[in-house]
Design a protein around this motif. Sequence first.
Motif, short mmCIF file in Angstrom:
data_model
loop_
_atom_site.label_atom_id
_atom_site.label_comp_id
_atom_site.label_asym_id
_atom_site.label_seq_id
_atom_site.Cartn_x
_atom_site.Cartn_y
_atom_site.Cartn_z
N UNK A 95 51.10 50.50 44.57
CA UNK A 95 50.11 50.03 44.53
C UNK A 95 48.72 50.79 45.02
N UNK A 96 47.78 50.75 44.00
CA UNK A 96 46.20 51.42 44.55
C UNK A 96 45.41 50.45 44.77
N UNK A 97 45.98 50.53 46.19
CA UNK A 97 44.41 49.80 46.80
C UNK A 97 43.92 50.65 47.69
N UNK A 98 42.56 50.74 48.20
CA UNK A 98 42.35 51.53 48.92
C UNK A 98 42.56 53.18 48.87
N UNK A 99 43.11 53.86 47.83
CA UNK A 99 44.21 55.01 47.72
C UNK A 99 43.00 56.36 47.67
N UNK A 100 41.96 55.83 48.22
CA UNK A 100 40.60 56.87 48.23
C UNK A 100 39.94 57.93 47.38
N UNK A 101 40.64 57.50 46.02
CA UNK A 101 40.02 58.16 44.92
C UNK A 101 39.81 57.30 43.85
N UNK A 102 38.64 57.21 42.98
CA UNK A 102 38.75 56.70 42.06
C UNK A 102 39.24 56.15 40.77
N UNK A 103 39.39 55.12 41.03
CA UNK A 103 40.64 54.84 39.71
C UNK A 103 40.11 54.21 38.42
N UNK A 104 41.35 55.34 37.11
CA UNK A 104 40.59 55.20 35.88
C UNK A 104 41.40 54.27 35.32
N UNK A 105 40.58 53.35 34.78
CA UNK A 105 41.46 52.30 33.72
C UNK A 105 41.08 51.68 32.24
N UNK A 106 42.30 51.46 31.37
CA UNK A 106 41.84 51.53 30.31
C UNK A 106 41.64 49.94 29.95
#
Length: 356
Positions: free
Chosen positions: A253-264
Amino acid sequence: MLIAEEKVLERSRPTPQIEFCNVTKMYGQIAAVRELSLTVRRGEFLTILGPSGSGKTTTLMLLAGFESPSKGDILIGGKSVADVPSYRRDQGIVFQSYALFPHLTVRRNLEFPLEMRGINASERLNRVDRILDRIHLKDYGDRMPSQLSGGQQQRVALARALIADPPVLLLDEPLGALDRNLREQMQVEIKSLHKELGKTTICVTHDQEEALTLSDRIVVMRAGQIEQIDTPEALYDRPATRFVANFLGQANVLENCGFKLESDSTPTPGTVAMLRPERICVAASVAPTRADGDLRQSVTGTVEDVIYAGPLRKYYVRAGNAILVVREQVASGQRTFQPGDEVRLDWLRSDIRFVT
């Protein structure tokens, strides 16, 4: 004219085999099942999956007739069975404990349900011989249950549930008492029997692998209600909620992961990103970029732990504020990273899912 055509179409639709209609089951002030509505199609293999206390076993007991709904109705073949006792529901039931008669031989265990239905001796003999051959125990008819292995006892329990040719088969944690290798063998056997006989089958289990292997559809229950229902592939690949994502397999679960998440895809309000561990690739931090790198997101991280599990290897990698689980198949000549190694993780942006 249109109304007449709609009536013809309505009559041509097959009646669902089983229907739960707003069923609630109360134990004192506790609702074990709440407002459950569920349709089971004729001939399908439906698995009810959930943790302890989710209501899955109560749902099966309601269908079997061992419990009565506090509210709502249960239909089998379009007819209400809410007040019909278990012995009149014409269902085969297999329990985790097998529930074979210890004082009767295998043959007599199989004959018993036929005797209760008044089937004559010659027909009983033929049916028992046929099903013993089908479950590969034709030379075991004179043995007592205590003389059989766990897998053999489970096959006899399945055969006893099927021998009277009931339209519905109920399985209550059917493989829970078997070791891993036997469970896998019995999964193949049960799937083969279902394909051959086409029985409407309802299975209750807490084993995710068993549910994914056997089912046409899976119902995931939580706190007495349905959390999600879909095919095994859809449930695993497109879970609707965080609970389903974590209960059916493993999820990052990528929540407050500390890097900008990219998604389609674009997240909707109230959702969080999820990524399956096997969708992540791990490589040395200086390794060349993959050929499809323009479709991927990459982050660097540090290996914190490595777990070897036979055909699989799990890495726990700290990237940003998150620890990501990576699962990869073990292959010959493959590089193995150690705790403290700097690595690059990358995944297809299309593999990101958003769950509530």
